[in-house]
Scaffold this motif. Structure first.
Motif, short mmCIF file in Angstrom:
data_model
loop_
_atom_site.label_atom_id
_atom_site.label_comp_id
_atom_site.label_asym_id
_atom_site.label_seq_id
_atom_site.Cartn_x
_atom_site.Cartn_y
_atom_site.Cartn_z
N GLY B 84 -11.14 -27.63 -41.96
CA GLY B 84 -10.03 -28.17 -41.17
C GLY B 84 -8.75 -28.30 -41.97
O GLY B 84 -7.72 -28.69 -41.44
N GLU B 85 -8.80 -27.95 -43.26
CA GLU B 85 -7.58 -27.98 -44.09
C GLU B 85 -6.89 -26.62 -44.04
O GLU B 85 -7.46 -25.63 -44.48
CB GLU B 85 -7.93 -28.34 -45.54
CG GLU B 85 -8.44 -29.76 -45.68
CD GLU B 85 -9.30 -29.92 -46.94
OE1 GLU B 85 -8.74 -30.24 -47.99
OE2 GLU B 85 -10.53 -29.69 -46.85
N PHE B 86 -5.68 -26.62 -43.55
CA PHE B 86 -4.89 -25.39 -43.44
C PHE B 86 -3.53 -25.60 -44.10
O PHE B 86 -3.03 -26.71 -44.15
CB PHE B 86 -4.64 -25.04 -41.96
CG PHE B 86 -5.87 -24.69 -41.17
CD1 PHE B 86 -6.32 -23.39 -41.08
CD2 PHE B 86 -6.58 -25.69 -40.52
CE1 PHE B 86 -7.45 -23.08 -40.35
CE2 PHE B 86 -7.73 -25.39 -39.79
CZ PHE B 86 -8.17 -24.07 -39.71
N THR B 87 -2.95 -24.53 -44.60
CA THR B 87 -1.53 -24.54 -44.91
C THR B 87 -0.91 -23.37 -44.15
O THR B 87 -1.59 -22.38 -43.86
CB THR B 87 -1.23 -24.33 -46.41
OG1 THR B 87 -1.61 -23.00 -46.77
CG2 THR B 87 -1.99 -25.33 -47.28
N SER B 88 0.36 -23.48 -43.81
CA SER B 88 1.00 -22.35 -43.16
C SER B 88 2.51 -22.44 -43.32
O SER B 88 3.07 -23.52 -43.48
CB SER B 88 0.66 -22.31 -41.68
OG SER B 88 1.31 -23.36 -41.01
N ARG B 89 3.12 -21.29 -43.32
CA ARG B 89 4.58 -21.22 -43.37
C ARG B 89 5.04 -20.04 -42.53
O ARG B 89 4.50 -18.95 -42.65
CB ARG B 89 5.05 -21.06 -44.82
CG ARG B 89 6.55 -20.99 -44.93
CD ARG B 89 7.01 -21.31 -46.30
NE ARG B 89 6.98 -22.72 -46.57
CZ ARG B 89 7.94 -23.58 -46.19
NH1 ARG B 89 8.98 -23.16 -45.52
NH2 ARG B 89 7.85 -24.85 -46.49
N GLU B 90 6.00 -20.30 -41.70
CA GLU B 90 6.56 -19.24 -40.87
C GLU B 90 7.80 -18.70 -41.55
O GLU B 90 8.66 -19.45 -42.01
CB GLU B 90 6.92 -19.80 -39.50
CG GLU B 90 5.69 -20.27 -38.73
CD GLU B 90 6.06 -20.79 -37.36
OE1 GLU B 90 6.59 -21.92 -37.28
OE2 GLU B 90 5.83 -20.06 -36.38
N ILE B 91 7.88 -17.38 -41.59
CA ILE B 91 8.88 -16.70 -42.39
C ILE B 91 9.62 -15.67 -41.54
O ILE B 91 9.01 -15.02 -40.70
CB ILE B 91 8.17 -15.96 -43.55
CG1 ILE B 91 7.52 -16.96 -44.51
CG2 ILE B 91 9.10 -15.02 -44.29
CD1 ILE B 91 8.49 -17.71 -45.36
N THR B 92 10.91 -15.56 -41.78
CA THR B 92 11.66 -14.42 -41.24
C THR B 92 11.61 -13.33 -42.30
O THR B 92 12.10 -13.51 -43.42
CB THR B 92 13.12 -14.81 -40.97
OG1 THR B 92 13.12 -15.89 -40.04
CG2 THR B 92 13.90 -13.65 -40.40
N VAL B 93 10.99 -12.20 -41.97
CA VAL B 93 10.81 -11.13 -42.95
C VAL B 93 12.08 -10.29 -43.01
O VAL B 93 12.56 -9.78 -41.99
CB VAL B 93 9.59 -10.25 -42.56
CG1 VAL B 93 9.50 -9.04 -43.47
CG2 VAL B 93 8.32 -11.08 -42.64
N LEU B 94 12.63 -10.16 -44.20
CA LEU B 94 13.91 -9.46 -44.35
C LEU B 94 13.75 -8.02 -44.81
O LEU B 94 14.70 -7.26 -44.82
CB LEU B 94 14.80 -10.23 -45.34
CG LEU B 94 15.15 -11.65 -44.89
CD1 LEU B 94 16.00 -12.33 -45.94
CD2 LEU B 94 15.89 -11.63 -43.56
#
Lengths: 102, 102
Positions: B84-94
């Motif tokens: 149940g441990e998650f990390t996440s990051r949303e990125i704009t890919v350049l």
């Protein structure tokens, strides 16, 4: 086994776009050096951080790329624009989508 | 602009390899759903964490993929194996290397 390097760097205020330009420029030459992915991204909620995700044939190919003259030149140009805060994680890539067969 | 989702999940002790198998299986069908990269990796110094880096045509394509029957089945199968441990990051890919032209 393929080698992944997932990291981030922090640009000084106002310098993020310039650092992105340098990174995109250096990415061009890396395919012949054993690099499959070199993805550069930013986040809407962070004006200074740049994320870089790399997948290489081997760790050795990645390490060797750091000694290429063009890589050293790009690093030398980027360093004064960075705060010195980096994150990084070395990964053994097990597969997925978007990679040529091993 | 392309959408990146860089995250990690933690498997229960002894379950990491099974989760990796499920992720690799689900990756296969994603190219037709607008997914360019779906890279799965692990680290030598962490027996439980799995890193997943994704690059999609759009955020909408990514979100829609979560509603696909095969994705939902894989998530349902994987969830009991995760802490149940998650990390996440949303990125704009350049940009970068390893992506088809936009």
């Amino acid at each position: 086994m393929r080698y992944g390097y997932f990291g981030s760097m922090k640009a000084k205020p106002g310098q993020r776009d310039q650092v992105v330009k340098l990174l995109l420029r250096s990415a061009e030459g890396l395919s012949t050096a054993g690099c499959h992915h070199y993805v550069i991204g930013v986040s809407d909620d962070d004006e200074q951080t740049i994320w870089v995700n790399e997948v290489w044939d081997t760790r050795e190919a990645h390490d060797a790329s750091l000694r290429l003259p063009e890589t050293r030149a790009a690093i030398a140009e980027a360093m004064p624009l960075l705060t010195g805060e980096f994150t990084s994680r070395e990964i053994t890539v097990l597969g997925g989508l978007g990679l040529p067969p091993e």
